[in-house]
Design a protein around this motif. Sequence first.
Motif, PDB file in Angstrom:
ATOM      1  N   MET A 126       0.844  -1.184   0.000  1.00  0.00           N
ATOM      2  CA  MET A 126       0.000   0.000   0.000  1.00  0.00           C
ATOM      3  C   MET A 126       0.887   1.245   0.000  1.00  0.00           C
ATOM      4  N   SER A 127       0.617   2.139  -0.903  1.00  0.00           N
ATOM      5  CA  SER A 127       1.454   3.330  -1.017  1.00  0.00           C
ATOM      6  C   SER A 127       0.985   4.398  -0.037  1.00  0.00           C
ATOM      7  N   GLU A 128       1.903   5.300   0.277  1.00  0.00           N
ATOM      8  CA  GLU A 128       1.555   6.419   1.132  1.00  0.00           C
ATOM      9  C   GLU A 128       1.876   7.702   0.391  1.00  0.00           C
ATOM     10  N   GLU A 129       1.184   8.759   0.763  1.00  0.00           N
ATOM     11  CA  GLU A 129       1.443  10.048   0.129  1.00  0.00           C
ATOM     12  C   GLU A 129       2.398  10.847   0.998  1.00  0.00           C
ATOM     13  N   LYS A 130       3.330  11.524   0.337  1.00  0.00           N
ATOM     14  CA  LYS A 130       4.270  12.404   1.024  1.00  0.00           C
ATOM     15  C   LYS A 130       4.038  13.808   0.519  1.00  0.00           C
ATOM     16  N   LYS A 131       4.089  14.768   1.418  1.00  0.00           N
ATOM     17  CA  LYS A 131       4.028  16.173   1.009  1.00  0.00           C
ATOM     18  C   LYS A 131       5.448  16.617   0.692  1.00  0.00           C
ATOM     19  N   ILE A 132       5.622  17.168  -0.513  1.00  0.00           N
ATOM     20  CA  ILE A 132       6.948  17.544  -1.002  1.00  0.00           C
ATOM     21  C   ILE A 132       6.955  19.026  -1.384  1.00  0.00           C
ATOM     22  N   ILE A 133       7.980  19.739  -0.934  1.00  0.00           N
ATOM     23  CA  ILE A 133       8.197  21.105  -1.403  1.00  0.00           C
ATOM     24  C   ILE A 133       9.064  21.014  -2.650  1.00  0.00           C
ATOM     25  N   VAL A 134       8.595  21.608  -3.745  1.00  0.00           N
ATOM     26  CA  VAL A 134       9.282  21.550  -5.027  1.00  0.00           C
ATOM     27  C   VAL A 134      10.033  22.859  -5.233  1.00  0.00           C
ATOM     28  N   PHE A 135      11.307  22.745  -5.633  1.00  0.00           N
ATOM     29  CA  PHE A 135      12.089  23.934  -5.941  1.00  0.00           C
ATOM     30  C   PHE A 135      12.929  23.667  -7.176  1.00  0.00           C
ATOM     31  N   ALA A 136      13.469  24.745  -7.754  1.00  0.00           N
ATOM     32  CA  ALA A 136      14.198  24.626  -9.014  1.00  0.00           C
ATOM     33  C   ALA A 136      15.645  25.050  -8.837  1.00  0.00           C
ATOM     34  N   LEU A 137      16.510  24.340  -9.557  1.00  0.00           N
ATOM     35  CA  LEU A 137      17.900  24.731  -9.784  1.00  0.00           C
ATOM     36  C   LEU A 137      18.064  24.632 -11.292  1.00  0.00           C
ATOM     37  N   GLY A 138      18.167  25.762 -11.951  1.00  0.00           N
ATOM     38  CA  GLY A 138      18.216  25.730 -13.414  1.00  0.00           C
ATOM     39  C   GLY A 138      16.924  25.157 -13.952  1.00  0.00           C
ATOM     40  N   ASN A 139      17.053  24.201 -14.894  1.00  0.00           N
ATOM     41  CA  ASN A 139      15.869  23.594 -15.501  1.00  0.00           C
ATOM     42  C   ASN A 139      15.380  22.358 -14.763  1.00  0.00           C
ATOM     43  N   GLU A 140      16.081  21.990 -13.686  1.00  0.00           N
ATOM     44  CA  GLU A 140      15.727  20.777 -12.952  1.00  0.00           C
ATOM     45  C   GLU A 140      14.816  21.105 -11.769  1.00  0.00           C
ATOM     46  N   GLU A 141      13.885  20.192 -11.481  1.00  0.00           N
ATOM     47  CA  GLU A 141      13.032  20.341 -10.307  1.00  0.00           C
ATOM     48  C   GLU A 141      13.486  19.344  -9.241  1.00  0.00           C
ATOM     49  N   TYR A 142      13.548  19.834  -8.005  1.00  0.00           N
ATOM     50  CA  TYR A 142      13.964  19.028  -6.870  1.00  0.00           C
ATOM     51  C   TYR A 142      12.886  19.100  -5.807  1.00  0.00           C
ATOM     52  N   GLY A 143      12.955  18.172  -4.874  1.00  0.00           N
ATOM     53  CA  GLY A 143      11.989  18.197  -3.796  1.00  0.00           C
ATOM     54  C   GLY A 143      12.580  17.719  -2.490  1.00  0.00           C
ATOM     55  N   VAL A 144      12.026  18.247  -1.401  1.00  0.00           N
ATOM     56  CA  VAL A 144      12.332  17.765  -0.057  1.00  0.00           C
ATOM     57  C   VAL A 144      11.001  17.603   0.665  1.00  0.00           C
ATOM     58  N   GLU A 145      10.964  16.667   1.591  1.00  0.00           N
ATOM     59  CA  GLU A 145       9.731  16.439   2.333  1.00  0.00           C
ATOM     60  C   GLU A 145       9.426  17.642   3.212  1.00  0.00           C
TER      61      GLU A 145
ATOM     62  N   ALA B 270      11.345  28.491  -5.315  1.00  0.00           N
ATOM     63  CA  ALA B 270      10.556  27.459  -4.637  1.00  0.00           C
ATOM     64  C   ALA B 270       9.155  27.579  -5.217  1.00  0.00           C
ATOM     65  N   ASN B 271       8.721  26.530  -5.914  1.00  0.00           N
ATOM     66  CA  ASN B 271       7.552  26.637  -6.776  1.00  0.00           C
ATOM     67  C   ASN B 271       6.244  26.153  -6.189  1.00  0.00           C
ATOM     68  N   ASP B 272       6.276  25.112  -5.372  1.00  0.00           N
ATOM     69  CA  ASP B 272       5.076  24.320  -5.237  1.00  0.00           C
ATOM     70  C   ASP B 272       5.158  23.431  -4.007  1.00  0.00           C
ATOM     71  N   VAL B 273       4.005  23.019  -3.511  1.00  0.00           N
ATOM     72  CA  VAL B 273       3.922  21.918  -2.551  1.00  0.00           C
ATOM     73  C   VAL B 273       2.987  20.898  -3.189  1.00  0.00           C
ATOM     74  N   ILE B 274       3.456  19.664  -3.288  1.00  0.00           N
ATOM     75  CA  ILE B 274       2.637  18.635  -3.933  1.00  0.00           C
ATOM     76  C   ILE B 274       2.496  17.427  -3.015  1.00  0.00           C
ATOM     77  N   ASP B 275       1.450  16.655  -3.254  1.00  0.00           N
ATOM     78  CA  ASP B 275       1.290  15.349  -2.613  1.00  0.00           C
ATOM     79  C   ASP B 275       1.832  14.338  -3.597  1.00  0.00           C
ATOM     80  N   LEU B 276       2.792  13.539  -3.138  1.00  0.00           N
ATOM     81  CA  LEU B 276       3.456  12.583  -4.024  1.00  0.00           C
ATOM     82  C   LEU B 276       3.229  11.170  -3.516  1.00  0.00           C
ATOM     83  N   ASP B 277       2.690  10.341  -4.377  1.00  0.00           N
ATOM     84  CA  ASP B 277       2.468   8.933  -4.052  1.00  0.00           C
ATOM     85  C   ASP B 277       3.821   8.240  -4.002  1.00  0.00           C
ATOM     86  N   SER B 278       4.120   7.557  -2.907  1.00  0.00           N
ATOM     87  CA  SER B 278       5.435   6.921  -2.756  1.00  0.00           C
ATOM     88  C   SER B 278       5.694   5.856  -3.827  1.00  0.00           C
ATOM     89  N   ASP B 279       4.642   5.338  -4.468  1.00  0.00           N
ATOM     90  CA  ASP B 279       4.833   4.363  -5.548  1.00  0.00           C
ATOM     91  C   ASP B 279       5.490   4.984  -6.778  1.00  0.00           C
TER      92      ASP B 279
END
Length: 153
Positions: free
Chosen positions: A1-20, A93-102
């Motif tokens: 069973m997957s769980e959702e994680k809240k992730i803060i999305v940010f950018a470095l150049g053209n790449e998107e990164y996230g941290v919980e 820092a662009n966004d906060v998303i819910d990310l399915d761990s799957d």
Amino acid sequence: MSEEKKIIVFALGNEEYGVEVDSVKTIERMQALTRVPKTPVFIKGVINLRGVVVPVLDLRSRFGQPEIEYTDQSRIIIVNSGDIEVGMIVDSANDVIDLDSDLIESPPEIVGGIRAKYLNGIAKINDERLLVLLNLDQVLNKEELIQLENLEV
């Protein structure tokens, strides 16, 4: 069973990164940094954040990417790493998303020039969007954290 994680999305150049979200204390606008001698090149200085001295590193520099001028979009993401707070300068820092761990896959050895030890995984959000999830424990290793704790300003 997957769980959702809240992730803060940010950018470095053209790449998107996230941290919980759990690791993030606050996101601040760019502000004046006080340089500290004898620190690694990616440590840009310290800020006084509501009475707490917080070391700040430039993630571009940490990952060996070319540094750029800071803009109105630049942000300092304050995270807890070990027992101390550390600021990470990002392009935006662009966004906060819910990310399915799957959706999270193991990272390849190198992504955009960044070694896998800095990464928790890669999330394929849709056909056109990949999100690189950072491993904050590795972005600053234990020796560097000890050095930052002992900064004299």
